[in-house]
Design an enzyme around this catalytic site. Structure first.
Site, short mmCIF file in Angstrom:
data_model
loop_
_atom_site.label_atom_id
_atom_site.label_comp_id
_atom_site.label_asym_id
_atom_site.label_seq_id
_atom_site.Cartn_x
_atom_site.Cartn_y
_atom_site.Cartn_z
N LYS A 16 38.92 54.25 16.15
CA LYS A 16 38.43 55.35 16.97
C LYS A 16 37.24 55.98 16.24
O LYS A 16 37.15 55.87 15.01
CB LYS A 16 39.54 56.40 17.15
CG LYS A 16 39.32 57.32 18.33
CD LYS A 16 39.80 56.74 19.65
CE LYS A 16 39.40 57.60 20.81
NZ LYS A 16 39.93 57.07 22.09
N ASP A 27 35.08 57.72 25.57
CA ASP A 27 36.23 58.63 25.55
C ASP A 27 35.68 59.97 26.02
O ASP A 27 34.62 60.00 26.67
CB ASP A 27 36.83 58.69 24.12
CG ASP A 27 38.18 59.40 24.07
OD1 ASP A 27 39.18 58.78 24.45
OD2 ASP A 27 38.24 60.58 23.68
P1 NDP Z 1 36.18 62.88 30.25
O1 NDP Z 1 35.24 63.44 29.26
O2 NDP Z 1 35.67 62.01 31.34
O3 NDP Z 1 37.02 64.07 30.93
C1 NDP Z 1 37.77 64.93 30.17
C2 NDP Z 1 38.36 65.98 31.08
O4 NDP Z 1 39.28 66.76 30.34
C3 NDP Z 1 37.34 66.96 31.64
O5 NDP Z 1 37.75 67.39 32.91
C4 NDP Z 1 37.38 68.09 30.63
O6 NDP Z 1 36.99 69.34 31.16
C5 NDP Z 1 38.86 68.13 30.30
N1 NDP Z 1 39.07 68.63 28.94
C6 NDP Z 1 38.55 68.15 27.79
N2 NDP Z 1 38.95 68.91 26.75
C7 NDP Z 1 39.72 69.87 27.27
C8 NDP Z 1 40.43 70.96 26.71
N3 NDP Z 1 40.41 71.18 25.39
N4 NDP Z 1 41.17 71.74 27.56
C9 NDP Z 1 41.20 71.50 28.89
N5 NDP Z 1 40.53 70.50 29.48
C10 NDP Z 1 39.81 69.70 28.68
O7 NDP Z 1 37.31 62.11 29.39
P2 NDP Z 1 38.29 60.94 29.84
O8 NDP Z 1 38.75 61.17 31.22
O9 NDP Z 1 37.66 59.67 29.48
O10 NDP Z 1 39.50 61.17 28.82
C11 NDP Z 1 40.60 62.04 29.11
C12 NDP Z 1 41.75 61.71 28.18
O11 NDP Z 1 42.14 60.33 28.40
C13 NDP Z 1 41.48 61.81 26.68
O12 NDP Z 1 42.65 62.18 26.01
C14 NDP Z 1 41.13 60.37 26.29
O13 NDP Z 1 41.37 60.12 24.93
C15 NDP Z 1 42.13 59.62 27.18
N6 NDP Z 1 41.79 58.23 27.41
C16 NDP Z 1 40.61 57.89 28.01
C17 NDP Z 1 40.34 56.55 28.25
C18 NDP Z 1 39.11 56.12 28.99
O14 NDP Z 1 39.02 54.92 29.32
N7 NDP Z 1 38.16 57.00 29.28
C19 NDP Z 1 41.25 55.47 27.81
C20 NDP Z 1 42.51 55.96 27.29
C21 NDP Z 1 42.73 57.28 27.07
P3 NDP Z 1 35.43 69.77 31.20
O15 NDP Z 1 34.85 69.06 32.39
O16 NDP Z 1 35.47 71.27 31.37
O17 NDP Z 1 34.80 69.32 29.92
#
Ligand code: NDP
Length: 441
Positions: free
Chosen positions: A124, A164
């Site tokens: 990571k 991510d």
């Molecule tokens: P994105 O950046 O596309 O979206 C993240 C989302 O989560 C946004 O809506 C963001 O809000 C919200 N968010 C982030 N931090 C916080 C916080 N501290 N409190 C509340 N809301 C928060 O990320 P992904 O969708 O790619 O990833 C989401 C999760 O899934 C993570 O844990 C990641 O590690 C996991 N993941 C992702 C994969 C992928 O293929 N993308 C694969 C496997 C796991 P805002 O818009 O306000 O920033």
């Protein structure tokens, strides 16, 4: 022996609470497994070695803003374990990124990748850079500078990063663009690439779609039907929007999406049209509160867990978003199933609440493995200079999610049902542990 390892982990990682939690959760499944097979001293020593990253790289990233002013951030890559294949795992750009966050994510990634059955190690990386509020040109300059350092540590058979939080299609494009220039090579290092420049179909959708395929398997195992199930989802990024989209396709009803400030809700279910609008809005780094809603859709401040009633709860935003009191509210609201779309979104106390209450609980390692699975398929297509059709990739994704589910059932089955936490931990662990033994590690 197992207890001593736990005690030393608690002492050693007092200042890295996320990494400590990930290790303790993992040991909660793996130590009883090792005891059940009569493991000896050498096995426990190998287990201890597995919990130490093979390599950690920290570097300075200097970049210039649109006014010509210089800034610097820290860049990281944790190359945790390569027993099964090249290090594989995403890059996160967020101010909260530090060594603790990346070690916990890198550690979890090892077993998630092993569960897919593909030859992938675990890693990571990322930076404390915040892409929010930056222009495209600033993000491009940051990505170019980040890659100028990272380039010497990665490659198609060494380490293959992906996206991510904060690293989506735009960032992957700039990062891979810089990699290609620096290396004078098109070798597929980095996944989540645009389809026009050798990315895979379905990679963008894979984590969310895969999570729903896994949820379907869990419900089928419990002799329940996904159709008509009402689902609360947190997050509004890549994972959350594709979970919502696939739920609709499977006949379920997504009720909410959220961001750091609040959530949108429709008691009759979010439409595909609205989900598409959220995707576009979030690509421009907009806030949900500024999204023009209507037609029964309302915006609320705060988190979704305490107030919304549903059959299924899917955290898909970030780590530690469901605390004990949230889990208690979810149970009171009659949840049938909780599936972790984001990484380690539930605290240890919250997981206990779900398990004691008999709620079906799918841990992140298994539920969100679809993203890395299609990343593995993207690597295969790049290595073969082939491009598979959407249907072919989707079929393979469904097969892999079913395979992961079967593995969880195999290692997690007990008289009262399936312990998916144990199933995922042990199911991933056995391959990596065996490989380390055979490699003399
Ligand atoms: P994105 O950046 O596309 O979206 C993240 C989302 O989560 C946004 O809506 C963001 O809000 C919200 N968010 C982030 N931090 C916080 C916080 N501290 N409190 C509340 N809301 C928060 O990320 P992904 O969708 O790619 O990833 C989401 C999760 O899934 C993570 O844990 C990641 O590690 C996991 N993941 C992702 C994969 C992928 O293929 N993308 C694969 C496997 C796991 P805002 O818009 O306000 O920033």
């Amino acid at each position: 022996m197992g207890e001593n390892i736990k005690i030393s982990i608690i002492e050693r990682y007092q200042h890295q609470s996320l990494f400590q939690s990930a290790l303790i959760e993992f040991l909660g499944s793996v130590i009883p497994y090792l005891e059940s097979i009569g493991a000896g001293e050498e096995d426990y020593a190998r287990l201890e070695r597995l919990m130490v990253p093979e390599r950690m790289i920290v570097f300075k990233v200097v970049w210039e803003d649109d006014k010509g002013k210089f800034h610097h951030n820290l860049g990281y890559r944790v190359q945790f374990n390569s027993a099964l294949g090249p290090y594989k795992g995403g890059l996160r750009f967020d101010p909260s990124v530090n060594e603790d966050v990346l070690k916990f994510l890198g550690f979890e990634q090892i077993f998630k990748n092993a569960l897919t059955g593909l030859p992938l190690g675990g890693g990571k990386g990322g930076s404390d850079f915040d892409p929010k509020g930056k222009s495209d040109a600033e993000v491009r300059r940051f990505c170019t500078s980040f890659m100028t350092e990272l380039v010497r540590y990665i490659g198609p058979n060494t380490d293959v990063p992906a996206g991510d939080i904060g690293v989506g299609g735009r960032e992957i494009g700039y990062l891979y663009g810089a990699y290609k220039k620096l290396m004078n090579r098109t070798d597929g290092t980095l996944t989540g690439k645009g389809v026009v420049y050798s990315g895979s179909q379905i990679r963008t959708e894979a984590t969310g779609y895969g999570a729903v395929y896994f949820i379907k398997e869990m419900l089928t195992q419990a002799q329940r039907d996904i159709r008509g199930m009402r689902a609360v989802i947190s997050g509004s990024g890549n994972v959350a929007t594709h979970v919502a989209e696939k739920l609709i396709q499977e006949g379920a009803i997504p009720l909410s999406l959220s961001d750091r400030e609040g959530y949108i809700y429709n008691e009759n279910g979010l439409t595909q049209e609205l989900i598409d609008a959220v995707k576009i809005h979030k690509e421009k780094r907009g806030s949900l509160k500024d999204l023009l809603v209507g037609n029964d859709v309302t915006y609320h401040e705060g988190a979704v867990w305490q107030t919304l009633k549903a059959d299924i709860y899917i955290p898909a935003a970030t780590q530690q978003e469901i605390k004990k009191e949230d889990a208690e509210a979810i149970v009171r609201n009659g949840a049938v199933l909780v599936a972790e779309g984001s990484n380690m979104p539930s605290t240890a106390e919250a997981v206990e609440v779900f398990q004691v209450a008999g709620v079906l609980f799918g841990p992140a390692k298994a539920v969100n493995a679809g993203g890395v699975a299609v990343s593995g398929l993207e690597m295969s297509q790049n290595a073969m200079h082939l491009h598979w059709a959407t249907e072919e990739v989707d079929e393979k994704l469904r097969f892999i999610m079913k395979h992961i589910h079967d593995t969880c059932v195999h290692y997690g089955k007990h008289e009262g049902g399936i312990d998916y936490v144990k199933g995922a931990n042990v199911g991933g662990f056995v391959h990596v542990f065996k490989a380390m033994g055979q490699l003399g590690w």
